[in-house]
Design an enzyme around this catalytic site. Structure first.
Site, PDB file in Angstrom:
ATOM      1  N   GLY A  16      -0.823  -9.605  -0.552  1.00 31.08           N
ATOM      2  CA  GLY A  16      -1.786  -9.210   0.638  1.00 31.08           C
ATOM      3  C   GLY A  16      -2.259 -10.237   1.571  1.00 31.08           C
ATOM      4  O   GLY A  16      -1.266 -10.804   2.256  1.00 31.08           O
ATOM      5  N   LYS A  71       7.577  -8.861  -7.755  1.00 33.19           N
ATOM      6  CA  LYS A  71       6.673 -10.250  -7.251  1.00 33.19           C
ATOM      7  C   LYS A  71       7.049 -11.937  -7.341  1.00 33.19           C
ATOM      8  O   LYS A  71       6.744 -12.410  -6.739  1.00 33.19           O
ATOM      9  CB  LYS A  71       4.823 -10.278  -7.007  1.00 33.19           C
ATOM     10  CG  LYS A  71       4.947  -8.516  -6.537  1.00 33.19           C
ATOM     11  CD  LYS A  71       3.568  -8.152  -6.123  1.00 33.19           C
ATOM     12  CE  LYS A  71       2.535  -7.184  -5.603  1.00 33.19           C
ATOM     13  NZ  LYS A  71       1.374  -6.530  -6.049  1.00 33.19           N
ATOM     14  N   THR A 114      -1.617   2.858   4.117  1.00 30.94           N
ATOM     15  CA  THR A 114      -2.024   2.260   4.540  1.00 30.94           C
ATOM     16  C   THR A 114      -1.690   0.681   5.148  1.00 30.94           C
ATOM     17  O   THR A 114      -2.930   0.481   6.127  1.00 30.94           O
ATOM     18  CB  THR A 114      -2.801   2.128   3.224  1.00 30.94           C
ATOM     19  OG1 THR A 114      -2.601   3.029   2.238  1.00 30.94           O
ATOM     20  CG2 THR A 114      -3.643   1.062   2.936  1.00 30.94           C
ATOM     21  N   GLY A 146      -7.715   3.373  -4.347  1.00 28.35           N
ATOM     22  CA  GLY A 146      -6.655   3.584  -2.929  1.00 28.35           C
ATOM     23  C   GLY A 146      -6.424   3.056  -3.620  1.00 28.35           C
ATOM     24  O   GLY A 146      -4.709   2.275  -2.913  1.00 28.35           O
ATOM     25  N   VAL A 191       4.185 -10.163  -0.839  1.00 25.37           N
ATOM     26  CA  VAL A 191       3.015 -10.135  -2.176  1.00 25.37           C
ATOM     27  C   VAL A 191       2.350 -10.847  -2.046  1.00 25.37           C
ATOM     28  O   VAL A 191       1.516 -11.696  -1.345  1.00 25.37           O
ATOM     29  CB  VAL A 191       4.360 -11.267  -2.841  1.00 25.37           C
ATOM     30  CG1 VAL A 191       3.424 -12.449  -4.253  1.00 25.37           C
ATOM     31  CG2 VAL A 191       5.970 -11.699  -2.895  1.00 25.37           C
TER      32      VAL A 191
END
Lengths: 323, 323
Positions: free
Chosen positions: B132, B202, B14, B184, B130
């Site tokens: 995105g 994270k 992805t 997803g 962490v």
């Protein structure tokens, strides 16, 4: 081993004093974590006289004396266009690093100063110029370097936000301005803030970083005519009144506008209270990124200055290691 | 003049595909604004076969072939601990720059990898590991370098937030997990997410950047037992249920905890919808700084990878200029 870093401080007002306080508080961490030990070797002040906790030997009222003191970094925290601009240029021309919080100067001269710094291999930091402790400059310049930004929307003037949220609690406009003055947010003459001029300068600086296109127009209107009745009526409809600055793409470039807007109570900027600032950054790849925090005040702004000082020291070190 | 920058891509899932898409979209800007023209010279994939828009000549299923292709930057977007860790170490040992989104690896090996990179003069970027598209790594490391942070509080797992906000709209837990899979966000086995393990990893990475003290304990509990009735009852009280990760100072170090929490509807993290992430950073000098945005997804995460690639190219250029 920590390196001494000679700092000349131009201006010792709210932000300058905040910087000195933060520096002493954080010095052990700066030495331990970043390996630097900043030494303030000269402080330019407007009026002579003793200052608590400051060695009188480093204080000067002479701009030339200050700028010609041998130093690694010049911190310009004095404000104003003419003298501040001349001193910054003098430092950059000789390849000296500069950190400035001067939004008025940057709004007109950021491109010229950045080009000069780049030509001379000097560091130019200005995180403190916009939104105080909210790291919007570094976010736009570094973190979002890889994405095309479509618009910016922000509450970037803490004084106006303080006035408007104070009015939500029942103050009149005049009372709220007075309270902002007493808290040290508003100047004796708050017209730069309430007219939207300050917010327009800040959004202009952000737009230069965010977009690749020229700024085509800057429009602004003030918040001076807002009444308690306006605030109450907006609130009754589930919205709030805020001074909002917007930058967006239009034909041929970027349009910047600042004015009093009614925004929904669920809008990310609606929850900003008092002198808080916030910016929404929109881009196709990232959707909405929102940053909020203390947009004004001595220590939050000083934290942005100190971050730039540390970044500057890191760059110097990287170059020295390579050379 | 733009410089070619040879990139080896390890993993084409992805995030890898998002990176390739974003790179093509942003290439003209990268050349114009940053003077770099990244070329993907090798792509490591798990299974051979044709891929839309990818030159078959650059694709390989051999980790050794991929990592030994001459390149300026290695992008590790394959995940997993063993092979990914070995390839990253191999690149760093020879002084090659690495950008990784591998939170599981960093949660255990960040200090070791950072020390190796520093020793070899290599760049190590992990903004994508962490949250995105929310630039929390750079904010903690650079923007807040000058302030002592007292606590972190965040919604850092997009899958859990998606599940919980979906349940607010009436889904059962099982239906919400299924919907997260279909979008997803969740893996076939979402146990890393719902157990709190992913959020704990994270928050551990963030804590290492934010604090100078060792992490003393990591506690977590899952969200698997939440029911529609819990969600409704919390909501009736003006609050919402969220998976919240907290890091704070305790005696002798830092405590990290992750679990299902009821937070007030006016809390800055309460408005996060679907897969959004957000982090509140608290410090004496800055008060509360809040960052929110798209914490997961192909393009937001790819934007963090690309920001690291640009930063890496900038550092290389700075060193070359100095040398």
């Amino acid at each position: 081993v920590s390196r001494a870093l000679r700092v000349v401080l131009l201006g010792c007002g709210t932000v300058g004093r905040g910087f000195l306080e933060l520096l002493e508080r954080e010095r052990p961490r700066l030495i331990r974590r970043h390996g630097i030990d900043p030494q303030v070797v000269r402080i330019l002040v407007r009026r002579p006289g003793l200052r608590d906790g400051i060695d009188p030997a480093v204080v000067t009222t002479s701009p030339l004396d200050a700028i010609d003191t041998p130093a690694d970094i010049v911190l310009e925290l004095m404000g104003g266009l003419h003298t501040a601009g001349a001193l910054i240029r003098r430092a950059l021309v000789r390849g000296q690093s500069v950190v400035t919080a001067n939004k008025a100067l940057l709004a007109t001269a950021a491109d010229e100063l950045a080009a000069l710094a780049s030509k001379k291999g000097a560091f130019l930091g200005f995180e403190a110029a916009v939104c105080g402790g909210v790291p919007i400059i570094r976010t736009l310049r570094d973190s979002l370097a890889g994405v095309s930004i479509t618009s910016l929307e922000g509450v970037v003037n803490g004084t106006c936000n303080y006035i408007l949220t104070r009015m939500e609690r029942g103050s009149s406009y005049v009372e709220a301005v007075q309270a902002a003055r007493e808290c040290g947010f508003a100047e004796a003459d708050p017209s730069m803030d309430v007219s939207g001029e300050d917010a327009a300068q800040k959004m202009t600086i952000l737009s230069r970083l965010a977009f690749d296109e020229p700024i085509r127009r800057v429009e602004r209107s003030g918040i001076e005519r807002v009444t308690r009745a306006d605030v109450a009526a907006t609130r009754a409809g589930g919205s709030v009144l805020r001074q909002v600055a917007v930058a967006q793409r239009v034909a041929g470039g970027i349009s910047v506008s600042v004015g009093l807007r009614s925004i929904s109570g669920t809008h990310p900027l609606a929850r900003l209270d008092g002198e808080e600032n916030g910016v929404i950054i929109r881009g196709e790849a990232i959707g909405e990124l929102v940053l909020t925090g203390r947009g004004a005040g001595s220590l939050p702004t000083a934290s942005a200055v100190l971050a730039d000082v540390i970044a500057c020291a890191g760059e110097r070190e990287g170059r020295k290691a390579a050379a």
